[in-house]
Design a protein around this motif. Structure first.
Motif, PDB file in Angstrom:
ATOM      1  N   TRP A 121       0.842  -1.182   0.000  1.00  0.00           N
ATOM      2  CA  TRP A 121       0.000   0.000   0.000  1.00  0.00           C
ATOM      3  C   TRP A 121       0.887   1.244   0.000  1.00  0.00           C
ATOM      4  O   TRP A 121       2.003   1.211   0.531  1.00  0.00           O
ATOM      5  N   GLY A 122       0.382   2.369  -0.541  1.00  0.00           N
ATOM      6  CA  GLY A 122       1.218   3.559  -0.512  1.00  0.00           C
ATOM      7  C   GLY A 122       0.494   4.852  -0.824  1.00  0.00           C
ATOM      8  O   GLY A 122      -0.508   4.866  -1.539  1.00  0.00           O
ATOM      9  N   VAL A 123       1.008   5.928  -0.263  1.00  0.00           N
ATOM     10  CA  VAL A 123       0.576   7.295  -0.548  1.00  0.00           C
ATOM     11  C   VAL A 123       1.825   8.160  -0.558  1.00  0.00           C
ATOM     12  O   VAL A 123       2.658   8.054   0.356  1.00  0.00           O
ATOM     13  N   ALA A 124       1.981   9.007  -1.577  1.00  0.00           N
ATOM     14  CA  ALA A 124       3.119   9.938  -1.649  1.00  0.00           C
ATOM     15  C   ALA A 124       2.615  11.347  -1.375  1.00  0.00           C
ATOM     16  O   ALA A 124       1.601  11.776  -1.927  1.00  0.00           O
ATOM     17  N   THR A 125       3.323  12.087  -0.497  1.00  0.00           N
ATOM     18  CA  THR A 125       2.914  13.445  -0.147  1.00  0.00           C
ATOM     19  C   THR A 125       4.097  14.398  -0.305  1.00  0.00           C
ATOM     20  O   THR A 125       5.247  13.970  -0.368  1.00  0.00           O
ATOM     21  N   ASN A 151      -3.630  -4.611  11.168  1.00  0.00           N
ATOM     22  CA  ASN A 151      -3.438  -5.925  11.776  1.00  0.00           C
ATOM     23  C   ASN A 151      -1.968  -6.297  11.674  1.00  0.00           C
ATOM     24  O   ASN A 151      -1.185  -5.617  11.009  1.00  0.00           O
ATOM     25  N   VAL A 152      -1.583  -7.395  12.329  1.00  0.00           N
ATOM     26  CA  VAL A 152      -0.155  -7.735  12.380  1.00  0.00           C
ATOM     27  C   VAL A 152       0.373  -8.204  11.039  1.00  0.00           C
ATOM     28  O   VAL A 152       1.597  -8.188  10.818  1.00  0.00           O
ATOM     29  N   LYS A 153      -0.515  -8.643  10.150  1.00  0.00           N
ATOM     30  CA  LYS A 153      -0.023  -9.081   8.846  1.00  0.00           C
ATOM     31  C   LYS A 153       0.303  -7.896   7.936  1.00  0.00           C
ATOM     32  O   LYS A 153       0.969  -8.060   6.920  1.00  0.00           O
ATOM     33  N   THR A 154      -0.166  -6.702   8.294  1.00  0.00           N
ATOM     34  CA  THR A 154       0.068  -5.507   7.489  1.00  0.00           C
ATOM     35  C   THR A 154       1.180  -4.706   8.144  1.00  0.00           C
ATOM     36  O   THR A 154       0.964  -3.976   9.106  1.00  0.00           O
ATOM     37  N   LEU A 155       2.393  -4.888   7.642  1.00  0.00           N
ATOM     38  CA  LEU A 155       3.595  -4.352   8.264  1.00  0.00           C
ATOM     39  C   LEU A 155       3.928  -2.987   7.682  1.00  0.00           C
ATOM     40  O   LEU A 155       3.879  -2.795   6.466  1.00  0.00           O
ATOM     41  N   GLY A 156       4.301  -2.049   8.528  1.00  0.00           N
ATOM     42  CA  GLY A 156       4.683  -0.735   8.048  1.00  0.00           C
ATOM     43  C   GLY A 156       6.003  -0.773   7.315  1.00  0.00           C
ATOM     44  O   GLY A 156       6.969  -1.377   7.788  1.00  0.00           O
ATOM     45  N   GLN A 183       3.845   3.912   3.514  1.00  0.00           N
ATOM     46  CA  GLN A 183       3.663   2.596   2.922  1.00  0.00           C
ATOM     47  C   GLN A 183       3.507   1.507   3.978  1.00  0.00           C
ATOM     48  O   GLN A 183       3.954   1.641   5.111  1.00  0.00           O
ATOM     49  N   ALA A 184       2.839   0.424   3.573  1.00  0.00           N
ATOM     50  CA  ALA A 184       2.689  -0.780   4.389  1.00  0.00           C
ATOM     51  C   ALA A 184       2.595  -1.956   3.436  1.00  0.00           C
ATOM     52  O   ALA A 184       2.253  -1.792   2.261  1.00  0.00           O
ATOM     53  N   TYR A 185       2.869  -3.161   3.923  1.00  0.00           N
ATOM     54  CA  TYR A 185       2.874  -4.315   3.026  1.00  0.00           C
ATOM     55  C   TYR A 185       2.445  -5.581   3.761  1.00  0.00           C
ATOM     56  O   TYR A 185       2.429  -5.636   4.997  1.00  0.00           O
ATOM     57  N   SER A 186       2.113  -6.592   2.978  1.00  0.00           N
ATOM     58  CA  SER A 186       1.829  -7.927   3.496  1.00  0.00           C
ATOM     59  C   SER A 186       2.488  -8.950   2.583  1.00  0.00           C
ATOM     60  O   SER A 186       2.701  -8.699   1.391  1.00  0.00           O
TER      61      SER A 186
END
Length: 784
Positions: A121-125, A151-156, A183-186
């Motif tokens: 996931w991501g957003v640029a500012t 949740n714990v599966k979605t890591l920063g 950003q965050a990822y799984s």
């Protein structure tokens, strides 16, 4: 009221091919374009768009069959409030929700699931002022934008490492040339993998699958808010999304100033706990924290040395601390397992972390000291192999080294290691290499880590202890699951403990931020009171502040020789940064230090002023300068005054040959600030070798002071105005004390002519550097 707006491009039944879709909260408008890119991120109060123009990022992208793929198109389903993102080789469906405080996005379908390895996931500012790398919030003076894993599966952080491990303090938000990225990822953890674990220390380690742990369920919140209410907004999201939201004394821990108080680290026992509680109370510390309370790590049985009545004795100590208004803590190294723990001996647990395995080529007799294996891989890792231990059945075996060529053999084996029972083993039996650590411990796989976390929580429930640091939290990387192992360990502990626990850590993580109380980094073992990891401690303060975490300066060690000047140096830094600290000591050191009552009373006074915001901004700014010293003293009307010390320029005295009969001394001019006071100075001897002795000062040709000491090259002699001189090594550790028959002379205010002489030892001789120190007039300090 939160709203969704969309602009129709193509409409087929309940599906809309979109030109843009717009999500709104009370403060934020987020707009996606036709390919699922974040096109606008708008502060609704003034319509400022904070998107990084030219660097717009997809809301979601994926690693598919080893390639990073961005969506090619996005379809909006208004009846279901869902987005369908089409990528090369995959389709991902995202459920959305709009709430007054935030937006949520969750993957509910991903096909073909087996092709999708990771999603990001991501957003640029364009915001760059304050980038909270741990929490995932960026802000300027007006507005804050955040992206939180739910949740714990979605890591920063970015999904740029197959291990899923980030060696930095955090990358949930990152500074960029154009501003910042969130950003965050799984990851798909449901398939067996081979991973270079713990930063490559353990190459090609087989990692067991976690059934059902795919990218489906990855979920984030995106929010915007006025900058000064960003922390409150995170708290609202925690409650709305049922994230951890620890409460202490009726207040969310992140807002409770009490949890920024300092605490005492010292061993205590059933017999001595009353005495140690009294010490902690005298300084008004938050907690009394035991550094070594267990028989072993893993099962966490209380040590007989301190708690002869076991858990009942530890519980009695916790009840006494509670009655005294203190937290009571115990220290461990998270999932590290001692070799004397029941997880290891007499029968080793099969869930001990393994770096890999092979099989026996032939039978192994009961007394064999050479063991032949099919492959040397995993056994010949000389970089990371501190216990050299393999597990065959129920036996642990240590080996010296591996043969250099076939037949591959483990040589010079020690059978039945760590109290296990030696046995014979058949051809084809698995030989597992156990993961270990420089601390000479074993570690746990992912399943076993969860049991260890539950064991800790259950111990806390049974005894009432309520302070724990996850020191060695990085040990959870032993599972091969990267930072997911760290996050899940903390979450399992939090979910199972039944009361508030003050929780510290060695490792910061974005989801764990919601559980953690503070990060008190900085250890006292690498130098003296003022020098051990000094820069590291100071540099942490800005990071903690931008991530809405209590500022802490780390651990400092109080010994039998710690002085008031040492303690006030720490307290000035603590006040300057408004940061707490931990004071590590022992009952023996407290009893042996003649200044203990004064030191504890001084800590209590300074800490009360800090917690009540008594120091002015200018005073705090001055105290952030680690080269400066301060003293807090009562005035004639009993109010408190903060006195700065002024340090003179450095005066140098070097040996050089003079003609016969010519005096050998240095002549200096020194101006004493403030009122008349006892002489204070530091004298550093610089050089590769040699020493100086028979040192002597004379002020204005009449006021003399002799120093009956020999100071070696690399050492520093300190005179603090008392009748004790102290000599320190290059790391600031005290090596000697010199008692004087009386205190040094008082030096009047004003200019002085100073002569200095000493005898040099060595060829070439060292040089002497002297700085005088004197207390200046102070400024009043008043609690607000």
């Amino acid at each position: 009221m939160a709203r969704i707006w969309f602009c129709v491009a193509i409409m087929l039944g309940a599906r809309i091919g979109l030109a843009q879709v717009q999500f709104e909260t009370d403060s934020l408008t987020l707009q996606l374009d036709e390919t699922g890119r974040v096109a606008h991120v708008v502060d609704r109060s003034n319509q400022t768009d904070y998107v990084a123009v030219g660097h717009e990022t997809p809301l979601l992208m994926a690693y598919i069959n080893g390639e990073v793929q961005s969506p090619q198109s996005a379809t909006w389903h208004p009846d279901q409030q869902r987005l369908t993102l089409r990528l090369a080789g995959a389709e991902i469906e995202v459920a959305t929700s709009n709430k007054t405080s935030h937006l949520t996005f969750e993957i509910v379908r991903a096909e073909p699931l087996e092709a999708i390895e990771r999603v990001q996931w991501g957003v640029a500012t364009k915001i760059h002022d304050h980038v909270g790398e741990v929490i995932g919030v960026v802000r300027n003076e007006r507005f804050a934008i955040g992206l939180l894993g739910l949740n714990v599966k979605t890591l920063g952080g970015p999904a740029d490492h197959p291990e899923g491990r980030d060696v930095s303090r955090g990358r949930a938000a990152m500074s960029t040339d154009w501003g910042s990225s969130l950003q965050a990822y799984s990851m798909d953890r449901s398939r067996p993998r081979h991973v270079d674990v713990w930063g490559g220390q353990f190459p090609r380690m087989p990692v067991l699958p976690i059934p059902g742990e795919t990218v489906v369920g990855s979920k984030i919140a995106v929010f915007g808010s006025p900058a000064d209410s960003a922390l409150d907004r995170v708290g609202e999201i925690e409650i709305a999304e049922r994230l951890p939201h620890p409460v202490y004394q009726g207040m969310w821990s992140r807002k409770n100033k009490e949890l920024g108080r300092s605490y005492l680290i010292a061993p205590f026992s059933e017999e001595t706990v009353d005495e140690m509680i009294a010490y902690a109370k005298r300084a008004n510390f938050l907690s009394l924290y035991h550094p070594s309370p267990f028989q072993s790590w893993g099962h966490y049985e209380p040590s007989d040395r301190f708690f002869p009545n076991g858990e009942a004795g530890l519980k009695a100590c916790a009840e006494k601390a509670k009655q005294a208004g203190l937290l009571l803590g115990v220290h461990t190294l998270t999932n590290f397992i001692n070799t004397n723990d029941p997880f290891v001996t007499p029968v080793p647990d099969k869930r001990l972390a393994q770096t890999g395995s092979s099989v026996l080529v032939g039978q192994v007799a009961l007394d064999s000291t050479t063991i032949e294996v099919a492959s040397p891989e995993y056994f010949n890792n000389t970089r990371s192999n501190w216990l050299k231990t393999v597990m065959i059945g129920d036996e642990l075996i240590r080996y010296s080294h591996v043969s250099e060529s076939e037949p591959w053999q483990l040589l010079d084996c020690r059978r039945g290691a760590f109290g296990t029972k030696a046995a014979s083993h058949e051809t084809g039996t698995t030989v597992a290499k156990l993961m270990d650590h420089p601390y000479k411990v074993f570690l746990a796989n992912h399943e076993m880590q969860q049991e260890i976390a539950r064991r800790l929580a259950e111990l806390f429930n049974r005894t009432g202890i309520n302070h724990l640091d996850f020191d060695g939290h990085e040990g959870c990387h032993a599972s091969g699951q990267g930072d997911f192992g760290i996050e899940t360990f903390a979450k399992v502990f939090y979910d199972n403990v039944q009361h508030f626990v003050h929780n510290g850590t060695s490792n910061s993580q974005p989801f764990y931020w919601h559980i953690n109380t503070c990060c008190n980094w900085g250890e006292p073992w690498y130098g003296g009171f003022r020098s051990s990891m000094a820069d590291y401690r100071i540099n942490n303060q800005a990071m903690l502040e931008r991530n809405f975490m209590p500022k802490m300066l780390g651990w400092f060690q109080l010994t039998a020789d710690t002085t008031l000047a040492d303690v006030e140096w720490l307290l000035a830094r603590s006040a300057g940064y408004n940061s707490g600290f931990a004071l590590s000591t022992s009952r023996e050191a407290l009893a042996a230090n003649p200044h203990t009552p004064l030191l504890l009373d001084t800590i209590r006074t300074w800490e009360a002023l800090r917690m009540n915001n008594a120091f002015t901004e200018s005073q705090q700014a001055a105290m952030r300068d680690t080269s400066r010293e301060f003293h807090l003293a009562p005035s004639e009307d009993h109010s408190l005054v903060l006195h700065p010390y002024r340090v003179s320029p450095t005066y140098e005295y070097a040996f050089y040959q003079r003609q016969p009969g010519e005096p050998t001394y240095a002549e200096w001019e020194y101006t004493q600030p403030g009122s008349a006071q006892e002489l204070q100075f530091s004298l550093e001897v610089k050089g590769e070798s040699g020493a100086v002795q028979d040192l002597s000062f004379e002020f204005d040709n009449y006021l003399s002071f002799a120093v009956p000491a020999t100071v070696e090259a690399g050492q520093t002699l300190l005179c603090d105005g008392s009748d004790t001189l102290r000599i320190y090594d290059t790391k600031g550790r005290q090596v000697k004390k010199v008692s004087l028959p009386k205190s040094p002379p008082k030096i009047p205010n004003g200019p002085h002519d100073v002569t200095f002489t000493c005898d040099f030892i060595g060829d070439p001789p060292p040089t002497v550097h002297v700085q005088f120190k004197a207390m200046e007039a102070g400024q009043p300090v008043q609690a607000k």
